[in-house]
Design an enzyme around this catalytic site. Structure first.
Site, PDB file in Angstrom:
ATOM      1  N   ASP A  77       0.870  -1.173   0.000  1.00  0.00           N
ATOM      2  CA  ASP A  77       0.000   0.000   0.000  1.00  0.00           C
ATOM      3  C   ASP A  77       0.906   1.221   0.000  1.00  0.00           C
ATOM      4  O   ASP A  77       1.644   1.461   0.960  1.00  0.00           O
ATOM      5  CB  ASP A  77      -0.932   0.004   1.216  1.00  0.00           C
ATOM      6  CG  ASP A  77      -1.967   1.124   1.091  1.00  0.00           C
ATOM      7  OD1 ASP A  77      -1.769   2.024   0.242  1.00  0.00           O
ATOM      8  OD2 ASP A  77      -2.966   1.099   1.829  1.00  0.00           O
ATOM      9  N   SER A 157       4.936   7.786 -15.903  1.00  0.00           N
ATOM     10  CA  SER A 157       4.605   9.210 -15.855  1.00  0.00           C
ATOM     11  C   SER A 157       3.396   9.444 -16.753  1.00  0.00           C
ATOM     12  O   SER A 157       2.578   8.538 -16.940  1.00  0.00           O
ATOM     13  CB  SER A 157       5.821  10.038 -16.299  1.00  0.00           C
ATOM     14  OG  SER A 157       5.552  11.418 -16.179  1.00  0.00           O
ATOM     15  N   TYR A 192      -2.830  16.133 -10.626  1.00  0.00           N
ATOM     16  CA  TYR A 192      -2.406  14.941 -11.374  1.00  0.00           C
ATOM     17  C   TYR A 192      -1.128  15.260 -12.168  1.00  0.00           C
ATOM     18  O   TYR A 192      -0.167  14.488 -12.146  1.00  0.00           O
ATOM     19  CB  TYR A 192      -3.519  14.470 -12.314  1.00  0.00           C
ATOM     20  CG  TYR A 192      -3.165  13.188 -13.044  1.00  0.00           C
ATOM     21  CD1 TYR A 192      -3.033  11.985 -12.352  1.00  0.00           C
ATOM     22  CD2 TYR A 192      -2.917  13.188 -14.410  1.00  0.00           C
ATOM     23  CE1 TYR A 192      -2.684  10.814 -13.014  1.00  0.00           C
ATOM     24  CE2 TYR A 192      -2.574  12.012 -15.080  1.00  0.00           C
ATOM     25  CZ  TYR A 192      -2.455  10.835 -14.375  1.00  0.00           C
ATOM     26  OH  TYR A 192      -2.104   9.669 -15.026  1.00  0.00           O
ATOM     27  N   LYS A 196       2.674  13.524 -11.830  1.00  0.00           N
ATOM     28  CA  LYS A 196       3.398  12.876 -12.936  1.00  0.00           C
ATOM     29  C   LYS A 196       4.730  13.578 -13.215  1.00  0.00           C
ATOM     30  O   LYS A 196       5.684  12.946 -13.661  1.00  0.00           O
ATOM     31  CB  LYS A 196       2.505  12.835 -14.186  1.00  0.00           C
ATOM     32  CG  LYS A 196       1.318  11.912 -14.001  1.00  0.00           C
ATOM     33  CD  LYS A 196       1.810  10.514 -13.646  1.00  0.00           C
ATOM     34  CE  LYS A 196       0.774   9.583 -13.169  1.00  0.00           C
ATOM     35  NZ  LYS A 196       1.262   8.327 -12.627  1.00  0.00           N
TER      36      LYS A 196
HETATM   37  N1  NAP Z   1      -4.983   5.309 -18.266  1.00  0.00           N
HETATM   38  C1  NAP Z   1      -4.420   6.387 -18.764  1.00  0.00           C
HETATM   39  O1  NAP Z   1      -4.953   7.039 -19.691  1.00  0.00           O
HETATM   40  C2  NAP Z   1      -3.111   6.858 -18.222  1.00  0.00           C
HETATM   41  C3  NAP Z   1      -2.471   7.935 -18.861  1.00  0.00           C
HETATM   42  C4  NAP Z   1      -1.249   8.381 -18.376  1.00  0.00           C
HETATM   43  C5  NAP Z   1      -0.668   7.744 -17.297  1.00  0.00           C
HETATM   44  N2  NAP Z   1      -1.319   6.709 -16.682  1.00  0.00           N
HETATM   45  C6  NAP Z   1      -0.674   6.093 -15.519  1.00  0.00           C
HETATM   46  O2  NAP Z   1      -0.616   4.693 -15.680  1.00  0.00           O
HETATM   47  C7  NAP Z   1      -0.567   4.064 -14.391  1.00  0.00           C
HETATM   48  C8  NAP Z   1      -1.529   2.903 -14.347  1.00  0.00           C
HETATM   49  O3  NAP Z   1      -2.841   3.403 -14.404  1.00  0.00           O
HETATM   50  P1  NAP Z   1      -4.062   2.656 -15.103  1.00  0.00           P
HETATM   51  O4  NAP Z   1      -4.521   3.533 -16.185  1.00  0.00           O
HETATM   52  O5  NAP Z   1      -3.701   1.261 -15.396  1.00  0.00           O
HETATM   53  O6  NAP Z   1      -5.170   2.756 -13.958  1.00  0.00           O
HETATM   54  P2  NAP Z   1      -5.729   1.651 -12.942  1.00  0.00           P
HETATM   55  O7  NAP Z   1      -6.309   0.511 -13.670  1.00  0.00           O
HETATM   56  O8  NAP Z   1      -6.606   2.412 -12.010  1.00  0.00           O
HETATM   57  O9  NAP Z   1      -4.438   1.152 -12.202  1.00  0.00           O
HETATM   58  C9  NAP Z   1      -3.834   1.878 -11.170  1.00  0.00           C
HETATM   59  C10 NAP Z   1      -3.221   0.888 -10.215  1.00  0.00           C
HETATM   60  O10 NAP Z   1      -2.550   1.621  -9.182  1.00  0.00           O
HETATM   61  C11 NAP Z   1      -2.946   1.035  -7.949  1.00  0.00           C
HETATM   62  N3  NAP Z   1      -2.847   1.956  -6.822  1.00  0.00           N
HETATM   63  C12 NAP Z   1      -3.403   3.173  -6.675  1.00  0.00           C
HETATM   64  N4  NAP Z   1      -3.125   3.655  -5.454  1.00  0.00           N
HETATM   65  C13 NAP Z   1      -2.388   2.719  -4.802  1.00  0.00           C
HETATM   66  C14 NAP Z   1      -1.822   2.615  -3.519  1.00  0.00           C
HETATM   67  N5  NAP Z   1      -1.956   3.591  -2.607  1.00  0.00           N
HETATM   68  N6  NAP Z   1      -1.128   1.504  -3.199  1.00  0.00           N
HETATM   69  C15 NAP Z   1      -0.975   0.501  -4.086  1.00  0.00           C
HETATM   70  N7  NAP Z   1      -1.517   0.529  -5.322  1.00  0.00           N
HETATM   71  C16 NAP Z   1      -2.211   1.619  -5.672  1.00  0.00           C
HETATM   72  C17 NAP Z   1      -4.399   0.639  -8.171  1.00  0.00           C
HETATM   73  O11 NAP Z   1      -4.798  -0.265  -7.156  1.00  0.00           O
HETATM   74  P3  NAP Z   1      -6.336  -0.414  -6.721  1.00  0.00           P
HETATM   75  O12 NAP Z   1      -6.951  -1.333  -7.720  1.00  0.00           O
HETATM   76  O13 NAP Z   1      -6.230  -0.983  -5.351  1.00  0.00           O
HETATM   77  O14 NAP Z   1      -6.932   0.956  -6.749  1.00  0.00           O
HETATM   78  C18 NAP Z   1      -4.285   0.004  -9.544  1.00  0.00           C
HETATM   79  O15 NAP Z   1      -3.788  -1.297  -9.453  1.00  0.00           O
HETATM   80  C19 NAP Z   1      -0.853   5.171 -13.381  1.00  0.00           C
HETATM   81  O16 NAP Z   1       0.368   5.605 -12.816  1.00  0.00           O
HETATM   82  C20 NAP Z   1      -1.461   6.273 -14.232  1.00  0.00           C
HETATM   83  O17 NAP Z   1      -1.266   7.552 -13.676  1.00  0.00           O
HETATM   84  C21 NAP Z   1      -2.523   6.249 -17.126  1.00  0.00           C
END
Ligand code: NAP
Length: 329
Positions: A77, A157, A192, A196
């Site tokens: 966590d 990022s 946000y 990043k």
């Molecule tokens: N999707 C996009 O368009 C996008 C664009 C740019 C960057 N990103 C980056 O890509 C990364 C992955 O995001 P995603 O799009 O795959 O979203 P996601 O499906 O919501 O995945 C985020 C992951 O981070 C975990 N997390 C959040 N807070 C946490 C904590 N305190 N401790 C441990 N785990 C934690 C979440 O766990 P839980 O399931 O427990 O919440 C989930 O497994 C992120 O860093 C995001 O900022 C995404």
């Protein structure tokens, strides 16, 4: 160094004998990254704050690529630095090497509250700072013991960092609230963007720290716009119509989660990273020509704020002090 690469999952080499951690591996991009590393024989720890969500992800991955894949749950966590350090120490007792660390977990647009350590939840960076820096001795050992091999650290990022204002360290300790939806949205996007930017600074500082260790590659990735759980804005302070538009935008204009995982997977495993000595860079998907489709990936020039050495060192000092305080408490 050529700046654009074609990349498919088939380009990932055999990873047998290697050990990886993917933070936030229980959903979205992290799940695909974990799946594709495991598919190539890597032992992958799905680091998650929820055992049940991690085990569900492991089951989904095994169902899709094979029951004998080596996937394990690591409790992590990132909300408390003490917890992140404990998770890293637990891992170091269990494993003698760490070849690939993908610091992927992230959040955005959630209700503005303070973490138990006293920092605004949307800032996010400090948990990874505690986790990754605690793992560094094992990362160094892996690099030293396997001179013929390579070690990778990938920080997730986002292109959003390009919109960030400089990090204000008082602001990192303060929640926000506004009666006007427009200002709430603006502040939410800024938080946000700065989180990043913090990941980018962290990557650049780590890359600097390991610059004399030839076989450690530290880089950052932007996945593109991808419709994942991060667009579940149900706990955001935004009014319903803004939440709807945000979700709609990602759902209809985003790329697939498989394509979104490619920049991180390239940096985590592709042999061209070694051949071209790719270090300290930020990789983007694209170009998209205005439409959202995945064609290739490229190294994007980091903007002036992202390259600011003094600000990034300031963040490192701030993070070190925050960690020291958290471990005292
Ligand atoms: N999707 C996009 O368009 C996008 C664009 C740019 C960057 N990103 C980056 O890509 C990364 C992955 O995001 P995603 O799009 O795959 O979203 P996601 O499906 O919501 O995945 C985020 C992951 O981070 C975990 N997390 C959040 N807070 C946490 C904590 N305190 N401790 C441990 N785990 C934690 C979440 O766990 P839980 O399931 O427990 O919440 C989930 O497994 C992120 O860093 C995001 O900022 C995404």
């Amino acid at each position: 160094m050529s700046a654009t690469f074609n990349f498919t999952f088939d380009d990932i080499p055999n990873l047998e004998g290697k050990v990886a951690i993917v933070t936030g591996g229980n959903s979205g991009l992290g799940e695909v990254i974990g799946r594709e590393l495991a598919r190539k024989g890597c032992k992958v720890y799905i680091a998650s704050r929820s055992q049940s969500r991690a085990e569900a992800a492991i089951a989904r991955i095994k169902n899709s690529i094979g029951k004998d894949m080596n996937l394990l749950f690591l409790e992590l966590d990132l909300e408390t630095m003490k917890g992140a350090v404990a998770a890293a120490k637990f891992f170091m007792k269990r494993e003698t090497r760490l070849d690939i660390l993908v610091a992927n977990a992230g959040l955005g647009g959630i209700k503005s509250e303070l973490t138990p350590d006293g920092y605004e939840r949307n800032f996010g960076h400090l948990g990874h700072f505690a986790f990754v820096t605690t793992l560094l001795p094992l990362i160094f050992k892996t690099a030293d013991d396997n001179a013929e091999s390579d070690v990778r650290i990938v920080l997730m990022s986002s292109k959003s960092y390009e919109q960030a204002y400089p990090i204000d360290f008082e602001n990192v300790r303060a929640t926000y609230r506004s009666s006007f939806a427009f200002f709430t949205l603006q502040e939410m996007l800024q938080r946000y963007a700065r989180s990043k930017l913090a990941n980018l600074y962290f990557m650049r500082e780590l890359a600097d720290l390991v610059k004399d260790r030839k076989n450690i590659y530290v880089n950052a990735s932007h996945p593109g716009l991808v419709y994942t759980n991060i667009f579940d804005l149900s706990t955001s302070p935004l009014p319903w119509y803004m939440r709807f538009l945000g979700e709609f935008h990602a759902k209809w204009f985003g790329s697939s989660v498989n394509d979104g995982a490619k920049t991180a997977l390239f940096l985590a495993a592709d042999t061209r990273v070694i051949k071209e000595d790719i270090k300290g860079i930020l990789m983007y998907p694209g170009p998209t020509n205005g439409f959202v489709y995945f064609s290739n990936i490229y190294i994007r020039k980091i903007n002036e704020l992202g390259m600011d050495v003094e600000r990034r060192k300031q963040l490192w000092r701030f993070s070190e002090a925050a960690l020291e305080k958290a471990l005292e408490g």
